[in-house]
Scaffold this active site. Structure first.
Site, PDB file in Angstrom:
ATOM      1  N   LYS A 162      60.514  61.144  13.841  1.00 28.44           N
ATOM      2  CA  LYS A 162      60.527  62.022  12.664  1.00 28.44           C
ATOM      3  C   LYS A 162      60.303  63.465  13.137  1.00 28.44           C
ATOM      4  CE  LYS A 162      59.281  58.372   9.419  1.00 28.44           C
ATOM      5  NZ  LYS A 162      58.697  57.210  10.112  1.00 28.44           N
TER       6      LYS A 162
ATOM      7  N   TYR B  10      63.735  43.348  31.949  1.00 26.66           N
ATOM      8  CA  TYR B  10      62.644  42.623  31.279  1.00 26.66           C
ATOM      9  C   TYR B  10      61.316  43.030  31.893  1.00 26.66           C
ATOM     10  CZ  TYR B  10      63.725  39.354  27.628  1.00 26.66           C
ATOM     11  OH  TYR B  10      64.010  38.818  26.407  1.00 26.66           O
TER      12      TYR B  10
ATOM     13  N   ASP C  31      48.109  56.741   9.770  1.00 30.24           N
ATOM     14  CA  ASP C  31      49.532  56.620  10.090  1.00 30.24           C
ATOM     15  C   ASP C  31      50.099  58.035   9.988  1.00 30.24           C
ATOM     16  OD1 ASP C  31      52.263  56.306  10.031  1.00 30.24           O
ATOM     17  OD2 ASP C  31      52.227  54.503   8.790  1.00 30.24           O
TER      18      ASP C  31
ATOM     19  N   THR D 268      55.477  56.943  14.310  1.00 27.60           N
ATOM     20  CA  THR D 268      56.819  56.748  14.843  1.00 27.60           C
ATOM     21  C   THR D 268      57.080  57.947  15.746  1.00 27.60           C
ATOM     22  OG1 THR D 268      57.715  57.858  12.900  1.00 27.60           O
ATOM     23  CG2 THR D 268      57.748  55.452  12.888  1.00 27.60           C
TER      24      THR D 268
ATOM     25  N   ARG E 148      64.061  56.398  18.078  1.00 31.44           N
ATOM     26  CA  ARG E 148      63.578  55.592  16.948  1.00 31.44           C
ATOM     27  C   ARG E 148      62.611  54.548  17.477  1.00 31.44           C
ATOM     28  NH1 ARG E 148      64.971  55.424  11.978  1.00 31.44           N
ATOM     29  NH2 ARG E 148      66.300  57.172  12.493  1.00 31.44           N
TER      30      ARG E 148
ATOM     31  N   GLU F  89      57.900  42.065  30.297  1.00 30.24           N
ATOM     32  CA  GLU F  89      56.779  41.601  29.463  1.00 30.24           C
ATOM     33  C   GLU F  89      55.477  41.838  30.216  1.00 30.24           C
ATOM     34  OE1 GLU F  89      57.413  37.628  28.020  1.00 30.24           O
ATOM     35  OE2 GLU F  89      59.294  38.222  27.063  1.00 30.24           O
TER      36      GLU F  89
HETATM   37  N1  DSN Z   1      61.210  55.015   5.923  1.00 24.20           N
HETATM   38  C1  DSN Z   1      60.418  56.109   6.431  1.00 24.20           C
HETATM   39  C2  DSN Z   1      60.575  57.331   5.621  1.00 24.20           C
HETATM   40  O1  DSN Z   1      61.675  57.614   5.223  1.00 24.20           O
HETATM   41  O2  DSN Z   1      59.615  58.045   5.386  1.00 24.20           O
HETATM   42  C3  DSN Z   1      59.007  55.748   6.613  1.00 24.20           C
HETATM   43  O3  DSN Z   1      58.932  54.745   7.573  1.00 24.20           O
END
Ligand code: DSN
Length: 427
Positions: A240, A65, A211, A237, A246, A67
């Protein structure tokens, strides 16, 4: 005697490996590994993360933990995780030339939520890309928190060119006077002009959030215009094109640092996932290497090859092609829906997702298109020659009158192609 003492310290079920403690679950994990190994992964938002990232994500840091932030936690025993988080922040700053980084968001959605929470009051106006033109749920979809808490104005793609129309976006911004403009997409195959977005935001006194979840790996490799230098906030994110765990990250100007950190904790989240933050640290280190940059180049080259071959085979692509890691196929002319195409490809061992095309007359559960991306297959080792074979298999699978025997033959070609590119051979 000594052995007895050691064994008495923990319960047998604590020491057991997953396959012994929970064979049912272990079996499912094995099944998923076999699925990933045995199919051609073309979902544009997916990738295969490295062994190093997997190890960090599965580490004992999940026990801790923490925080708060490094040096200011609400729990004792944080001296090591402080170092881990500081390392992740430092590496991310260096990778993207960032002033301030928060590595605690559990996902891209939380990262976006934190920016809105820090920057906007309920009912403030945002301007973002429509979901059905390539935007994202958290960019103002009615049923999402972003569409419920904020006043949403949207922009789409030009019907003729299938591209962003910056003059039109500027007009809408002038008319609507949003507090926040959001750039970035989940299904846009072209470069985004972030300088132009920044100019539009400045001209109406709005802040700009980019984004960059889909293109973060390309940005890190210098293959896509960089949003960091021209935006107030950049969210992403890490799983990707960036090929990490993730999770999510927020990058912002130093002047917003305090508000962003407060929005994440205690505003939206409790304890950070320290094992995932460790995995992000590993991801940022790998993303700074020449090998990573080469892989991103190959990802783009593979997308260009696949796009070209699909078009030669009669498939229409939105905007007529791709500049990045993905393409959006409009299947209207070949007379099949997105869901049908997704299913047919799945039957032969290729994974994609159905996706609306701009001005799609079909509902999102059906759609007229599929989105196809090359990050995962490129990580696996595919190059242009393999992409030609992938295109040929896709065209055959989506052709007219495909028999069961044809599907069998295509499945065999997929298996043969994958055989030369073993995935996680040591797992
Ligand atoms: N769900 C994602 C995608 O497939 O592009 C975006 O967050």
């Amino acid at each position: 005697m000594a052995r007895l003492r050691v064994e008495a310290k923990t319960q047998p079920e604590f020491r057991a490996r997953l396959k012994d403690a929970d064979p049912e679950l272990a079996g499912l994990l094995k099944k998923e590994l076999a699925r990933q190994r045995g199919t051609i992964e073309l979902i544009a938002s997916e990738n295969f993360t490295s062994r190093a990232v997997l190890e960090a994500a599965a580490s004992v840091l999940t026990n801790k933990y923490a925080e708060g932030y490094p040096g200011a936690r609400y729990y004792g025993g944080c001296e090591v995780v402080d170092e881990v988080e500081t390392l992740a922040i430092g590496r991310c700053k260096q990778l993207f030339g960032a002033e301030h980084v928060n590595v605690q968001p559990h996902s891209g959605s939380t990262a976006n939520q934190a920016v809105y929470f820090a920057e906007l009051a309920m009912g403030d106006a945002i301007l973002a890309m429509k979901l059905d033109h390539g935007g994202h749920l958290t960019h103002g979809l009615k049923v999402n928190f972003s569409g419920r808490f904020y006043h949403v104005h949207s922009y789409g793609l030009d019907r003729e060119s299938g591209r962003l129309d910056y003059d039109r976006i500027e007009e809408i911004a002038r008319e609507r006077q949003p507090q926040l403009i959001i750039a970035g997409a989940s299904a846009y195959p072209r470069r985004i002009d972030f300088d132009r977005f920044a100019g539009i935001a400045r001209s109406v006194g709005a802040r700009l959030m980019v984004d960059m979840a889909h293109i973060a790996g390309l940005v890190a490799a210098g293959l896509h215009p960089d949003p960091v230098a021209v935006s107030d906030y950049v969210t992403t994110t890490t799983h990707k094109t960036l090929a990490g765990p993730r999770s999510g990250v927020i990058i912002c100007r130093q002047k917003y640092a305090r508000n962003i950190d407060k929005a994440i904790f205690p505003g939206l989240q409790g304890g950070p996932l320290m094992h995932i933050i460790a995995a992000k640290a590993a991801c940022f280190k790998l993303a700074a290497t020449a090998e990573f940059r080469q892989r991103q180049k190959q990802t783009v080259a593979n997308a260009a090859m696949l796009a070209g071959r699909l078009q030669e085979g009669g498939i229409q692509l939105v905007s007529g092609g791709t500049d990045n890691h993905l393409m959006l196929a409009d299947l209207t002319d070949i007379g099949i829906t997105g869901i049908e195409a997704e299913n047919r490809l799945e039957e032969v061992g290729i994974t994609v997702n159905k996706n609306p095309v701009p001005f799609d007359p079909l509902p999102p559960t059906v759609t007229s298109g599929i989105r196809i991306g090359t990050p995962a297959v490129t990580t696996r080792g595919f190059r242009e020659a393999e992409m030609e074979e992938v295109a040929a298999i896709i065209l055959a699978a989506l052709g007219r009158r495909v028999t069961a025997a044809d599907k069998k033959r295509l499945r065999r070609r997929v298996t043969e192609l994958l055989a030369a590119f073993p995935l996680y051979p040591n797992l």
